[in-house]
Design an enzyme around this catalytic site. Structure first.
Site, PDB file in Angstrom:
ATOM      1  N   GLY A  29       0.761  -1.126   0.033  1.00  0.00           N
ATOM      2  CA  GLY A  29       0.032   0.011  -0.088  1.00  0.00           C
ATOM      3  C   GLY A  29       0.933   1.240   0.047  1.00  0.00           C
ATOM      4  N   SER A  30       0.438   2.584   0.184  1.00  0.00           N
ATOM      5  CA  SER A  30       1.040   3.488   0.013  1.00  0.00           C
ATOM      6  C   SER A  30       2.206   3.753   1.300  1.00  0.00           C
ATOM      7  CB  SER A  30       0.378   4.919   0.216  1.00  0.00           C
ATOM      8  OG  SER A  30      -0.717   4.949   1.087  1.00  0.00           O
ATOM      9  N   GLU A  62       3.967   1.450   2.331  1.00  0.00           N
ATOM     10  CA  GLU A  62       5.045   0.353   2.222  1.00  0.00           C
ATOM     11  C   GLU A  62       5.910   0.758   1.005  1.00  0.00           C
ATOM     12  OE1 GLU A  62       1.564  -0.705   2.524  1.00  0.00           O
ATOM     13  OE2 GLU A  62       2.246  -0.865   4.556  1.00  0.00           O
ATOM     14  N   GLU A 107      -3.734 -10.921   2.125  1.00  0.00           N
ATOM     15  CA  GLU A 107      -2.670 -10.970   3.266  1.00  0.00           C
ATOM     16  C   GLU A 107      -2.941 -12.283   3.732  1.00  0.00           C
ATOM     17  OE1 GLU A 107      -4.426  -8.560   2.433  1.00  0.00           O
ATOM     18  OE2 GLU A 107      -3.104  -6.425   2.332  1.00  0.00           O
ATOM     19  N   HIS A 130       0.353  -4.232   4.605  1.00  0.00           N
ATOM     20  CA  HIS A 130       0.051  -2.889   4.425  1.00  0.00           C
ATOM     21  C   HIS A 130      -0.895  -2.473   5.846  1.00  0.00           C
ATOM     22  CE1 HIS A 130      -1.642   0.893   3.216  1.00  0.00           C
ATOM     23  NE2 HIS A 130      -2.933   0.614   3.034  1.00  0.00           N
ATOM     24  N   HIS A 175      -8.267 -31.680  20.591  1.00  0.00           N
ATOM     25  CA  HIS A 175      -9.392 -30.972  19.866  1.00  0.00           C
ATOM     26  C   HIS A 175     -10.776 -31.289  20.555  1.00  0.00           C
ATOM     27  CE1 HIS A 175     -10.951 -30.046  15.424  1.00  0.00           C
ATOM     28  NE2 HIS A 175     -11.438 -29.153  16.482  1.00  0.00           N
ATOM     29  N   GLY A 230      -5.079 -25.431  12.782  1.00  0.00           N
ATOM     30  CA  GLY A 230      -6.427 -25.711  12.134  1.00  0.00           C
ATOM     31  C   GLY A 230      -7.018 -24.325  11.335  1.00  0.00           C
TER      32      GLY A 230
HETATM   33  N1  TZD Z   1     -12.682 -21.167   9.260  1.00  0.00           N
HETATM   34  C1  TZD Z   1     -11.461 -21.409   9.310  1.00  0.00           C
HETATM   35  C2  TZD Z   1     -10.500 -20.109   8.920  1.00  0.00           C
HETATM   36  N2  TZD Z   1     -11.027 -22.190   9.896  1.00  0.00           N
HETATM   37  C3  TZD Z   1     -11.698 -23.251  10.295  1.00  0.00           C
HETATM   38  N3  TZD Z   1     -10.968 -24.331  10.723  1.00  0.00           N
HETATM   39  C4  TZD Z   1     -13.090 -23.112  10.057  1.00  0.00           C
HETATM   40  C5  TZD Z   1     -13.554 -22.207   9.473  1.00  0.00           C
HETATM   41  C6  TZD Z   1     -13.963 -24.353  10.457  1.00  0.00           C
HETATM   42  N4  TZD Z   1     -13.791 -25.413   9.873  1.00  0.00           N
HETATM   43  C7  TZD Z   1     -12.915 -26.465  10.346  1.00  0.00           C
HETATM   44  O1  TZD Z   1     -12.400 -26.782  11.434  1.00  0.00           O
HETATM   45  S1  TZD Z   1     -13.177 -27.905   8.940  1.00  0.00           S
HETATM   46  C8  TZD Z   1     -14.034 -27.254   7.909  1.00  0.00           C
HETATM   47  C9  TZD Z   1     -14.345 -26.046   8.673  1.00  0.00           C
HETATM   48  C10 TZD Z   1     -14.986 -24.924   7.859  1.00  0.00           C
HETATM   49  C11 TZD Z   1     -14.162 -27.709   6.920  1.00  0.00           C
HETATM   50  C12 TZD Z   1     -13.310 -27.764   5.848  1.00  0.00           C
HETATM   51  O2  TZD Z   1     -13.622 -28.479   4.596  1.00  0.00           O
HETATM   52  P1  TZD Z   1     -12.911 -29.106   3.334  1.00  0.00           P
HETATM   53  O3  TZD Z   1     -12.589 -30.450   4.023  1.00  0.00           O
HETATM   54  O4  TZD Z   1     -14.138 -29.355   2.287  1.00  0.00           O
HETATM   55  O5  TZD Z   1     -11.847 -28.222   3.287  1.00  0.00           O
HETATM   56  P2  TZD Z   1     -13.217 -31.885   4.362  1.00  0.00           P
HETATM   57  O6  TZD Z   1     -12.382 -33.262   3.930  1.00  0.00           O
HETATM   58  O7  TZD Z   1     -14.552 -31.961   3.438  1.00  0.00           O
HETATM   59  O8  TZD Z   1     -13.668 -31.725   5.690  1.00  0.00           O
END
Ligand code: TZD
Ligand code: CA
Length: 529
Positions: free
Chosen positions: A25-26, A28, A47, A70, A281, A401
């Site tokens: 951006g500006s 930077e 980003e 930015h 988890h 995750g």
């Molecule tokens: N948003 C973000 C940024 N991170 C996350 N982990 C999620 C939402 C929630 N989330 C999970 O933890 S797994 C998942 C989501 C939305 C499904 C991913 O779907 P995919 O994979 O199609 O990539 P599968 O194999 O169908 O589960």
């Protein structure tokens, strides 16, 4: 080194940080002007993708990676990706442009108000130099801080009127500095560890991502061979620390308190190396340890050691501990663990592959030393069962995750490891969070093979909905996405493959290509565990 601009580039050059991941951006532009010929600027269009690419680059190169964002909006867009970088101990030196010093107080447009607060708590250190003279020293501190164990992202906000200022006296000393860690255990600590391992009746090793990050994989194999102990990968695995076809390999531990105690029942000594204890988890309460077990934890991260709810910890250099323990422990005569059962045969759909089939084809066709960046959350256990990973640095998964890592990180990993092929295995949900990295792969001709597993749903959430008795939740399906069209829109060759044969042919062609390819594969939905 007349200016702060010159001093900063000299410092980056001295640390081998000549690749800059950014979105400008500006604020930077005064840093980016007169861009030296020996530097490469890797432009990401969002980003999240910029930080994801840098994360992949840092993880796969073992070096700190430089990021330029930015101001506040750019930093904010990168924050989701920072969750992963924080938990993977990724040494990212993130800089953001700040308004000129005279206009921060009045909150002119693009003033990053309270800039140092913004990236917390996902950075180890956050700073805005109090004067232009302090910028080179602060940059040096940022690099050393990010790259000293436990490695982590750091953040520097730099007012853009600083770059043209004269470099302060003494700046050349910064170019000569080294910061080293020396964290081997002392003789008594090592003796105690070796004695406990030797006298354990039924020890088990649990290895985490830092074993791979410190290239201690061979030392881990040597220790497992000496102990003839089963080896589990620590839960929520973000890297592969141990060869998946070694006789000791068992798989990835479940990410639940009760699940871990169930799987490790019968062991009297649990040695956890290079992972938190533990990265749970799903909530399944129970005993933290199986009856009669002792837990020893080796980590480079004092916070990890302190927050564990059980066991003893030694904060030390992981490679040194594993190497010394493997050397000093007596060869045990117990038999190797029993061979793992062969995976059950599976049935493909008429126009959809079972994920097991997909991984089987990938494992058969890809080079031995291929690197997998994976972000398909429902296929975790299928992947670990089917894939033969034998080299260090062969697997990356978002460490927190946070989706949006896979597609960009694959681009960064491929940049860091040009002599190995990177295959990104990405879900049709995950792909959208970092989709713009396709453009970077196309423009810079970075030959990643992107395989999109398209089951039309957030598969892992479907499974979780069952666990949490929430099957009627809205927002769990993602129909109507055409990844071949999206890829072509970003300039990446794409092909749809819906049979084993056509997928195999597409994968071979993609591996022969000198640029990136996306292969969209309809898949059946399976359960992650
Ligand atoms: N948003 C973000 C940024 N991170 C996350 N982990 C999620 C939402 C929630 N989330 C999970 O933890 S797994 C998942 C989501 C939305 C499904 C991913 O779907 P995919 O994979 O199609 O990539 P599968 O194999 O169908 O589960
Ligand atoms: Ca999916």
């Amino acid at each position: 080194m007349k200016t702060i601009h010159c001093a900063a580039y000299a410092l980056l050059r001295r640390h081998g940080m000549t690749t800059i991941f950014g979105n400008p951006g500006s604020n930077e532009l005064p840093f980016l002007k007169n861009f030296p010929d020996d530097f490469q600027y890797v432009l990401g269009l969002h980003e999240g993708a910029v930080v994801g690419m840098a994360d992949g680059f840092a993880l796969a190169s073992g070096m700190p990676a430089f990021v330029n964002l930015h101001a506040a909006a750019g930093t904010g867009n990168g924050m989701g990706a920072l969750t992963n970088a924080w938990y993977s101990h990724s040494p990212l030196v993130i800089t953001a442009g700040q308004q000129v010093r005279p206009m921060i107080g009045v909150e002119a447009m693009l003033a990053n108000v309270d800039a140092t607060q913004l990236p917390k708590p996902l950075v180890k250190w956050s700073y805005e130099p109090a004067s232009a003279d302090d910028v080179p020293r602060a940059l040096s501190q940022a690099i050393h801080c990010a790259n000293t164990a436990p490695k982590a992202p750091v953040y520097l906000s730099i007012p853009y009127d600083d770059w043209d200022q004269a470099a302060p006296a003494g700046v050349e000393h910064l170019l000569e500095r080294q910061v080293q860690s020396a964290g081997a255990p002392d003789a008594g600590q090592l003796k105690a560890l070796v004695e406990q391992l030797a006298k354990a009746r039924n020890p088990v090793l649990v290895l985490g991502p830092e074993v791979d990050a410190t290239l201690s994989n061979a030392a881990a194999v040597a220790l497992a061979d000496k102990l003839r102990a089963p080896v589990w990968i620590a839960p929520s695995a973000s890297r592969c620390p141990f060869p998946t076809r070694h006789a000791c390999f068992r798989g990835v531990l479940p990410a639940a308190i009760a699940g871990i105690s169930r799987v490790l029942a019968g062991h009297d000594l649990i040695l956890v190396v290079g992972a938190p204890v533990f990265r749970y988890h799903q909530y399944a309460p129970g005993d933290y340890l199986p009856a009669g077990a002792r837990l020893l934890h080796i980590t480079c991260d004092p916070q990890e050691a302190a927050r564990a709810p059980m066991g003893d910890a030694l904060v030390a250099d992981i490679k040194a501990v594993l190497t010394l323990a493997a050397e000093q422990v007596m060869q045990q005569s117990r038999p190797y663990p029993a061979p793992l059962p062969a995976p059950e045969p599976v049935q493909d759909g008429a126009r959809e592959l079972h994920p097991h089939t997909l991984f089987e084809v990938v494992d058969a066709v890809a080079p031995d030393d291929a690197i997998y960046v994976k972000e398909s959350t429902s296929t975790t256990s299928a992947f670990w069962q089917r894939m033969n990973l034998r080299h260090p640095g062969s697997y990356y998964f978002p460490a927190a995750g946070g989706l949006g890592f896979g597609l960009p990180a694959a681009v960064g990993v491929q940049l860091a490891q040009p002599q190995r092929r990177v295959i990104a295995l990405i879900g049709d949900g995950s792909a959208n969070y970092g989709i713009t990295a396709l453009w970077t792969a196309a423009q810079y001709r970075i030959p990643v093979v992107f395989v999109i597993l398209k089951n039309g749903t957030y598969g892992a959430l479907r499974w979780f909905a069952g666990v949490l008795d929430a099957e009627d939740s809205p927002g769990l399906d993602v129909p109507g996405l055409d990844f071949c069209a999206l890829a072509k829109g970003y300039g990446v060759n794409a092909v749809h493959a819906d049979t084993r044969k056509s997928f195999e042919a597409a994968l071979r062609a993609a591996l022969d290509a000198s640029g990136p390819t996306l292969i969209e594969v309809p898949t059946l939905t399976i359960e992650p565990h």
